[in-house]
Scaffold this motif. Structure first.
Motif, PDB file in Angstrom:
ATOM      1  N   UNK A 209       0.893  -1.138   0.042  1.00 25.43           N
ATOM      2  CA  UNK A 209      -0.102   0.175  -0.035  1.00 25.43           C
ATOM      3  C   UNK A 209       0.779   1.133  -0.025  1.00 25.43           C
ATOM      4  N   UNK A 210       1.880   1.172   0.580  1.00 26.39           N
ATOM      5  CA  UNK A 210       2.653   2.360   0.867  1.00 26.39           C
ATOM      6  C   UNK A 210       3.622   2.491  -0.565  1.00 26.39           C
ATOM      7  N   UNK A 211       4.152   1.616  -1.108  1.00 25.76           N
ATOM      8  CA  UNK A 211       4.600   1.504  -2.556  1.00 25.76           C
ATOM      9  C   UNK A 211       3.642   2.303  -3.179  1.00 25.76           C
ATOM     10  N   UNK A 212       2.233   1.799  -3.330  1.00 24.74           N
ATOM     11  CA  UNK A 212       1.537   2.069  -4.394  1.00 24.74           C
ATOM     12  C   UNK A 212       0.952   3.431  -3.897  1.00 24.74           C
ATOM     13  N   UNK A 213       1.088   4.159  -2.742  1.00 22.00           N
ATOM     14  CA  UNK A 213       0.708   5.575  -2.475  1.00 22.00           C
ATOM     15  C   UNK A 213       1.807   6.369  -3.209  1.00 22.00           C
ATOM     16  N   UNK A 214       2.830   5.680  -3.684  1.00 24.74           N
ATOM     17  CA  UNK A 214       3.858   6.616  -4.184  1.00 24.74           C
ATOM     18  C   UNK A 214       4.140   6.129  -5.673  1.00 24.74           C
ATOM     19  N   UNK A 215       3.060   5.821  -6.506  1.00 28.37           N
ATOM     20  CA  UNK A 215       3.202   5.555  -7.822  1.00 28.37           C
ATOM     21  C   UNK A 215       3.478   4.023  -8.242  1.00 28.37           C
ATOM     22  N   UNK A 216       4.075   3.226  -6.922  1.00 30.20           N
ATOM     23  CA  UNK A 216       4.283   2.146  -7.330  1.00 30.20           C
ATOM     24  C   UNK A 216       5.691   1.906  -7.379  1.00 30.20           C
ATOM     25  N   UNK A 217       6.344   2.853  -7.205  1.00 33.27           N
ATOM     26  CA  UNK A 217       8.106   2.837  -7.378  1.00 33.27           C
ATOM     27  C   UNK A 217       8.607   1.722  -6.448  1.00 33.27           C
ATOM     28  N   UNK A 218       9.601   0.946  -7.020  1.00 37.11           N
ATOM     29  CA  UNK A 218      10.450   0.381  -6.326  1.00 37.11           C
ATOM     30  C   UNK A 218      11.848   0.640  -6.949  1.00 37.11           C
ATOM     31  N   UNK A 219      12.751   1.340  -6.301  1.00 40.80           N
ATOM     32  CA  UNK A 219      14.024   1.523  -6.760  1.00 40.80           C
ATOM     33  C   UNK A 219      14.011   2.014  -8.159  1.00 40.80           C
ATOM     34  N   UNK A 220      13.105   3.097  -8.366  1.00 43.24           N
ATOM     35  CA  UNK A 220      13.102   3.715  -9.785  1.00 43.24           C
ATOM     36  C   UNK A 220      12.479   3.196 -10.691  1.00 43.24           C
ATOM     37  N   UNK A 221      12.017   1.951 -10.560  1.00 38.15           N
ATOM     38  CA  UNK A 221      11.048   1.188 -11.634  1.00 38.15           C
ATOM     39  C   UNK A 221       9.617   1.173 -10.959  1.00 38.15           C
ATOM     40  N   UNK A 222       8.645   1.198 -11.903  1.00 36.21           N
ATOM     41  CA  UNK A 222       7.238   1.129 -11.460  1.00 36.21           C
ATOM     42  C   UNK A 222       6.879  -0.270 -11.413  1.00 36.21           C
ATOM     43  N   UNK A 223       6.434  -0.866 -10.291  1.00 40.46           N
ATOM     44  CA  UNK A 223       6.177  -2.253 -10.273  1.00 40.46           C
ATOM     45  C   UNK A 223       4.572  -2.696  -9.994  1.00 40.46           C
ATOM     46  N   UNK A 224       4.049  -1.448 -10.057  1.00 39.72           N
ATOM     47  CA  UNK A 224       2.422  -1.736  -9.786  1.00 39.72           C
ATOM     48  C   UNK A 224       1.609  -0.558 -10.383  1.00 39.72           C
ATOM     49  N   UNK A 225       0.531  -0.407 -10.444  1.00 42.02           N
ATOM     50  CA  UNK A 225      -0.199   0.727 -11.142  1.00 42.02           C
ATOM     51  C   UNK A 225      -0.675   1.543  -9.818  1.00 42.02           C
ATOM     52  N   UNK A 226       0.250   2.255  -9.350  1.00 42.75           N
ATOM     53  CA  UNK A 226      -0.058   3.059  -8.149  1.00 42.75           C
ATOM     54  C   UNK A 226      -0.431   4.156  -8.545  1.00 42.75           C
TER      55      UNK A 226
END
Lengths: 366, 366
Positions: A209-226
């Motif tokens: 939820x936290x990653x997807x509240x920030x666009x789904x970014x994980x280390x500069x890559x989008x990992x989910x449709x946040x």
């Protein structure tokens, strides 16, 4: 100037002079959003503030509002797209909008006559008429949901439960089995302006939820449709300040609630929700037994503002017509919600009401 | 303490003492969100601040952030679900996420080698390889898009255009034919913390976007599947205060940009985007001609922070693999984006840089 002699709702937020020093600290940090130090501090303090049914540690994910929090909770719940999520017919529409925006299928359920919301027994009875993949009970009007009864429901049925406890922050015990959303909108008891929380024992849900509240970014890559659902530092600062005054804010509300109950107990034709007598509400709905139009008219004549919160029920909005509706008597029957529509009236309930005003309001609605 | 001797980006927001009196006024209003008086004042002032290509009046709809604004703009554009919306491969991912969350189909397009973003001529050439229903050019790195050239594109092709000018508020001229989104995130030149704007000459788009930023409510009934995208009063107050210092904030940025251009012009192996020489950027990307890894390494050794904004390009994120990709040489070919990935480096650019620091940075990247 307000057109009303007595307004229905007045926010009770900390005043600016009590948090200017924290804002100055934010300025010197030059950090205004994006998981800043005040948000981190606020989430940690909130995790301690909340009580859990078994004392287990809870994750707190702050969001820019509770609608975002509901969407993130559903989208990071493991429920697939198309999942059928039961919601009560009597609720603030954000409940159902979050389900639809998460590409899930809402099932609109009639509410319990005594509790004005979904109950485990009611939902179990309705399972005879429809299949569901999850249920999202609502802490209607701020009355806390019964976490232990819903834990037992999960044990019996295996159906996952999510709480929309938007108006019940500070009153709602949190179950580690039940991810729960709270609102901190200005009009809520724990008001900060705009803000929401996801509270969950699940580390996986909290972290995604936290990653997807920030666009789904994980280390500069989008990992989910946040998307962007981050709480800004300013609101965390107001929240940290609100903790300091929470006991006083709550005491004022309890005193007004006690006086209201005393006054309403003397009335024959108006009642509050007896099932929730010992809980502290966020907004005060009274049951006028089918006379809501007349009571509202009288209030208007006396410049007393009223609100029909959560009404009309969801199944009466044309846009939700295509969804399954279910009640205790089967599909397409929601008699309790319709009775409540003709009966419930929201009367003024906030921390700035005087005792005289409460007596006056009760005399008018009598 | 930062690990960097020179940070890449520092927000330049008004300090709290310049707006405490407005916050006190908000307290006395007891109105913190939900289209309050400061939001109304801010939108009106913003409508005057923005310049329009033909002087026509523009509607301004404020939002809690620019991602919400992009979603609302697309969802209230008249484009049907499934519409193919072309976006540049080099952009902040919110651009494509907003398209996907609006249940439309992104088409990822390679960017122009000279301008580092979509151009009308480039898009027209790519129409030989794919059909699109709309195009959303991005004012990459804050370089304003050419509104008049895109107006001519609409006249020639009939394809609707939407601008994601997130980083170009204050620089981007707005066309009445092109709905435009701006960001006011803390890291943007016109920073308020979190915030976004939809600017459009279309009264219909403005009014439905506004209703849908408030759940889709029309007189107590939900008329559309909206959400909560409202800007809180606090941010409108910071925005009103930011107007007062805008000329000074912009002048500082212009001075730093002028000095940077002077220094970079003396370098053989590093250049800025010559096509945008006369525009003021939001973040400063330099072209290292394939040597980005080496330049970043040298910067790190010298404790100079760098950022690879908008990189890797969208077509390199695994999650976007299934979408159509197109370049000037046909489908699945985005050579310019890949060249830029190996070449562009974001170097420190903000209002707190000294002249000595700028000289030092240029000496290092040389």
């Amino acid at each position: 100037m307000s057109e009303w002699a007595i307004e229905c709702l007045k926010p009770d937020l900390p005043s600016v002079e009590t948090y200017t020093s924290l804002l100055a600290e934010m300025d010197s940090n030059q950090w205004y959003t994006n998981f800043g130090p005040f948000v981190q501090k606020f989430e940690a303090k909130m995790a301690q503030f909340l009580s859990s049914t078994d004392g287990a540690p809870l994750n707190v994910v702050s969001c820019n509002n509770a609608t975002s929090a509901l969407e993130l909770m559903l989208q990071n719940s493991g429920l697939p797209k198309g999942a059928k999520v039961m919601v009560p017919s009597v609720t603030f529409p954000a409940t159902i909008l979050a389900v639809i925006r998460s590409e899930m299928e809402p099932v609109i359920a009639d509410v319990c006559e005594e509790e004005w919301t979904l109950t485990p027994a009611g939902v179990e009875a309705m399972l005879d008429y429809c299949d569901i993949d999850a249920v999202m009970p609502v802490a209607s009007f701020g009355y806390a949901l019964d976490s232990r009864a819903w834990e037992a429901f999960i044990d019996r049925t295996g159906i996952p439960v999510f709480f929309d406890s938007a108006a019940a922050l500070g009153q709602q015990e949190v179950s580690p089995k039940i991810p729960t959303v709270f609102s901190m909108h200005a009009t809520k008891p724990f008001g900060i302006g705009e803000g929401g929380l996801i509270v969950t024992a699940s580390d996986a849900m909290a972290s995604s939820s936290k990653l997807n509240s920030n666009f789904g970014f994980v280390q500069g890559l989008i990992k989910d449709i946040g998307f962007n659902a981050k709480l800004a530092e300013y609101f965390a600062i107001v929240g940290l300040t609100q903790f300091e005054r929470w006991d006083a804010v709550t005491l004022k509300r309890e005193q007004r609630w006690a006086l209201y109950k005393e006054c309403i107990d003397t009335l024959d034709t108006v009642d509050y929700c007896q099932a929730h007598k010992n809980k502290l509400p966020a907004t005060l709905m009274v049951n006028t037994q089918g006379r809501s139009a007349a009571v509202i008219k009288t209030c208007i004549e006396n410049k007393i503002q009223t609100r029909q919160w959560y009404l009309p029920p969801l199944h009466k909005h044309e846009i939700f017509q295509s969804y399954i509706k279910v009640g205790l008597q089967g599909l397409d029957k929601c008699p309790v919600s319709e009775y409540l529509e003709s009966s419930l009236v929201g009367i003024p309930f906030h921390n700035f009401l005087t005792n005289e005003q409460i007596h006056h309001i009760c005399a008018i609605i009598k």
